[in-house]
Write an enzyme that holds these catalytic residues in place. Structure first.
Site, PDB file in Angstrom:
ATOM      1  N   GLN A  31       0.831  -0.946   0.113  1.00 39.11           N
ATOM      2  CA  GLN A  31       0.034   0.112   0.305  1.00 39.11           C
ATOM      3  C   GLN A  31       0.749   1.704   0.185  1.00 39.11           C
ATOM      4  O   GLN A  31       1.871   1.022   0.321  1.00 39.11           O
ATOM      5  CB  GLN A  31      -1.080   0.178   1.223  1.00 39.11           C
ATOM      6  CG  GLN A  31      -0.098  -0.409   2.551  1.00 39.11           C
ATOM      7  CD  GLN A  31      -0.729  -0.056   3.930  1.00 39.11           C
ATOM      8  OE1 GLN A  31      -1.840  -0.871   3.720  1.00 39.11           O
ATOM      9  NE2 GLN A  31      -0.582  -1.377   5.039  1.00 39.11           N
ATOM     10  N   ASP A  86       0.867   0.876  13.661  1.00 42.81           N
ATOM     11  CA  ASP A  86       1.511   2.167  14.566  1.00 42.81           C
ATOM     12  C   ASP A  86       1.668   1.832  15.355  1.00 42.81           C
ATOM     13  O   ASP A  86       1.901   3.102  16.694  1.00 42.81           O
ATOM     14  CB  ASP A  86      -0.216   3.343  14.117  1.00 42.81           C
ATOM     15  CG  ASP A  86      -1.417   2.617  14.731  1.00 42.81           C
ATOM     16  OD1 ASP A  86      -0.947   2.239  16.136  1.00 42.81           O
ATOM     17  OD2 ASP A  86      -1.864   2.572  14.458  1.00 42.81           O
ATOM     18  N   GLU A 106       1.510  -7.654  11.249  1.00 42.56           N
ATOM     19  CA  GLU A 106       1.149  -6.338  10.932  1.00 42.56           C
ATOM     20  C   GLU A 106       1.984  -7.385   9.265  1.00 42.56           C
ATOM     21  O   GLU A 106       2.909  -7.544   9.645  1.00 42.56           O
ATOM     22  CB  GLU A 106       2.014  -5.514  11.225  1.00 42.56           C
ATOM     23  CG  GLU A 106       2.064  -4.758  10.586  1.00 42.56           C
ATOM     24  CD  GLU A 106       0.918  -3.649   9.649  1.00 42.56           C
ATOM     25  OE1 GLU A 106       0.247  -3.598  10.524  1.00 42.56           O
ATOM     26  OE2 GLU A 106       0.733  -4.010   8.431  1.00 42.56           O
ATOM     27  N   ASP A 137       0.916 -12.531   6.768  1.00 41.14           N
ATOM     28  CA  ASP A 137      -0.320 -12.142   6.792  1.00 41.14           C
ATOM     29  C   ASP A 137      -1.196 -12.846   7.979  1.00 41.14           C
ATOM     30  O   ASP A 137      -1.406 -14.107   8.156  1.00 41.14           O
ATOM     31  CB  ASP A 137      -0.749 -12.587   5.612  1.00 41.14           C
ATOM     32  CG  ASP A 137      -2.392 -12.821   5.065  1.00 41.14           C
ATOM     33  OD1 ASP A 137      -3.260 -12.099   5.901  1.00 41.14           O
ATOM     34  OD2 ASP A 137      -2.136 -12.938   3.949  1.00 41.14           O
ATOM     35  N   GLY A 138      -2.194 -11.525   8.627  1.00 43.46           N
ATOM     36  CA  GLY A 138      -2.422 -12.010   9.866  1.00 43.46           C
ATOM     37  C   GLY A 138      -3.704 -13.701   9.887  1.00 43.46           C
ATOM     38  O   GLY A 138      -3.991 -14.011  10.280  1.00 43.46           O
ATOM     39  N   ASP A 155      -7.044  -4.971  14.390  1.00 46.06           N
ATOM     40  CA  ASP A 155      -6.886  -3.369  13.847  1.00 46.06           C
ATOM     41  C   ASP A 155      -6.546  -3.071  13.027  1.00 46.06           C
ATOM     42  O   ASP A 155      -5.611  -3.289  13.122  1.00 46.06           O
ATOM     43  CB  ASP A 155      -6.097  -3.176  15.132  1.00 46.06           C
ATOM     44  CG  ASP A 155      -5.509  -1.526  14.973  1.00 46.06           C
ATOM     45  OD1 ASP A 155      -6.279  -1.023  14.020  1.00 46.06           O
ATOM     46  OD2 ASP A 155      -5.015  -1.632  16.015  1.00 46.06           O
ATOM     47  N   SER A 156      -7.912  -3.714  11.396  1.00 52.01           N
ATOM     48  CA  SER A 156      -6.902  -4.003  10.008  1.00 52.01           C
ATOM     49  C   SER A 156      -7.173  -2.535   9.545  1.00 52.01           C
ATOM     50  O   SER A 156      -8.184  -1.591  10.242  1.00 52.01           O
ATOM     51  CB  SER A 156      -7.728  -5.251   9.900  1.00 52.01           C
ATOM     52  OG  SER A 156      -9.402  -4.477   9.555  1.00 52.01           O
ATOM     53  N   ASP A 158      -9.816  -0.235   6.597  1.00 53.48           N
ATOM     54  CA  ASP A 158     -10.880  -1.665   5.721  1.00 53.48           C
ATOM     55  C   ASP A 158     -10.688  -2.356   4.877  1.00 53.48           C
ATOM     56  O   ASP A 158      -9.891  -3.111   4.445  1.00 53.48           O
ATOM     57  CB  ASP A 158     -11.213   0.197   5.317  1.00 53.48           C
ATOM     58  CG  ASP A 158     -11.496   1.332   5.978  1.00 53.48           C
ATOM     59  OD1 ASP A 158     -12.170   1.105   7.061  1.00 53.48           O
ATOM     60  OD2 ASP A 158     -11.216   2.347   5.204  1.00 53.48           O
ATOM     61  N   PRO A 162      -5.069  -4.785   1.495  1.00 53.51           N
ATOM     62  CA  PRO A 162      -4.955  -5.913   2.010  1.00 53.51           C
ATOM     63  C   PRO A 162      -4.855  -5.576   3.401  1.00 53.51           C
ATOM     64  O   PRO A 162      -5.138  -7.241   3.995  1.00 53.51           O
ATOM     65  CB  PRO A 162      -3.223  -5.270   2.606  1.00 53.51           C
ATOM     66  CG  PRO A 162      -3.609  -3.657   2.819  1.00 53.51           C
ATOM     67  CD  PRO A 162      -4.189  -3.734   0.955  1.00 53.51           C
TER      68      PRO A 162
END
Lengths: 285, 285
Positions: A31, A86, A106, A137-138, A155-156, A158, A162
């Site tokens: 991204q 973050d 993450e 990848d979660g 805590d993704s 939208d 990804p």
């Protein structure tokens, strides 16, 4: 000169923030990652042109995604955090001395690197010794986990790009399997007001409702997110966030919070009728 | 061609709505009055370039300013509404058959005329036989009223321009005097998130707290208002909105509402810590 960051909250709505300067802008493998500095909001991070955190109001999101499940079950020891590059979610979790292990998954290492460099206010606890970072990848990470987490926080971003896999039935099913007997899953649950977000909200709610016996939605006022009306999903195997709320136990921890408090813990589950209607529609689809 | 309505929510923040066309624009003796038509929000009214009502979300504001006091005291019979030229507050009030008299005092007749013409969805009940319209300054209107209203709703603009007098200590004092023994005053109470609004919020709270024995603040999610986090003030002589809440009595009325419900009645008084801190600062100033 004036520099304005502008985000479309719907095809007919724009929200703009006056910016002092752009601190970072790069395309990761996943991204576009940008960091800006603003007079009023401090520094803020956007992913693919969507607001993730501002220093002015990140406390609201992180208070609500962490303290609501933790005050429902203060005995939580093992936590899985998915997304949250973050670091704000981990920062709030590390304030609980009783938590023994935090795995954070993450997908995009650049988000963590950039947050460590530019967003020290949120990324400040990523080096806590209980935290293990996985840049994966979660969706894949949870596949082989069985009853090993007491809390999973999704805590993704939208559900475009990804974050898409983190809104699928397969993912929620694997989270269920990965949770211990009293396990809780909390996820960011979009906004009910603008159509595209409401669509994602309904889809997530339908899928979670088909898997978990206890499924609730709670809300917060987050001014820099679309409509300012942001929802979180609370799903669990046994615990009800209001009936099983450990008010006194949480208060005895003496944690200082700028948004969350124990009245709001119950209050945030009181949602407006139009949102209830949308959620009921989703369950009956 | 694209036409965008843009409002500054703070000196560093802009909110914009895509507009199909402008339906009305005129300077009244008090303020600039505009009506627009938008794809997503339906018609909307602005005064001096500030959003008053959109057809998409006016139900939230009007539900919360009316049903919270009415469910605290369903025996309210005489109501004074100050401002509220769009008619939405009166529309919700007229749904209560038990209300006998509604005096509405709007300083700017043009707002009522324009609302009757362009905003039939809110202005639809202004001809109810219990309603008397006064085109006067609300500040002057209440001066000689003594214990004659059970509820005063201050549905004002922000405290700049014609709304300024409706945030003064003199005005609140006269409202106190004009209220009956169990009287309630509800007012729009600005937003806590942006500095200028938070300043007005604190000033209003301080003044009201010095006059009324019971003073609370409650909140709603109103996406088209600055920050989306809007507050209302609840002040009364005897009734506490949570302790004296007449839940069953209100539910027995079978009123359909799209935002308000009886869980939210209690939930909306649970406000975040940072807002509590601002309000406590105001009371101690």
């Amino acid at each position: 000169m004036e520099l304005w960051y502008t985000e479309e909250h719907s095809p007919n709505t724009r929200f703009s923030i006056k910016v002092k300067k752009q601190l970072f802008s790069e395309q990761s493998p996943f991204q576009r990652v940008d960091v800006f500095e603003a007079e009023e909001f401090g520094r803020f991070l956007t992913l693919d042109g969507l607001m993730m955190v501002t220093e002015k109001d990140e406390f609201i999101y992180h208070d609500m995604i962490v303290h609501v499940p933790m005050a429902t079950n203060p005995d939580i020891k093992n936590v899985l955090v998915i997304g949250a590059g973050d670091g704000g979610t981990v920062r709030e979790l590390t304030r609980y001395e009783t938590i023994e292990k935090i795995d954070m998954v993450e997908i995009d290492e650049m988000v963590v690197d950039v947050s460590r460099k530019y967003l020290q206010k949120t990324a400040c606890s990523l080096d806590d010794k209980r935290v293990t970072l996985f840049f994966e990848d979660g969706l894949k990470f949870v596949r082989d986990k069985v009853e090993c987490y007491d809390l999973i926080i999704v805590d993704s971003t939208d559900p475009v790009g990804p974050g898409e896999g983190l809104f699928t039935k397969e993912f929620y099913g694997n989270c269920y399997k990965a949770l211990s007997q009293n396990g809780i899953m909390v996820n960011q649950h979009e906004c009910p007001y603008y159509e595209a977000f409401a669509h994602s909200m309904k889809r997530a709610h339908k899928r979670i409702s088909e898997l978990f016996p206890i499924v609730k939605v709670y809300q917060a006022h987050i001014p820099t997110y679309p409509s300012g009306h942001w929802l979180f999903g609370f799903a669990s195997k046994t615990l009800d966030p209001v009936k099983d709320f450990k008010k006194e136990q949480w208060e005895s921890l003496n944690l200082t919070t700028r948004y969350y408090n124990t009245e709001l813990h119950t209050g945030c589950f009181a949602i407006p009728n139009y949102v209830k209607t949308l959620l009921a529609e989703a369950r009956n689809e």
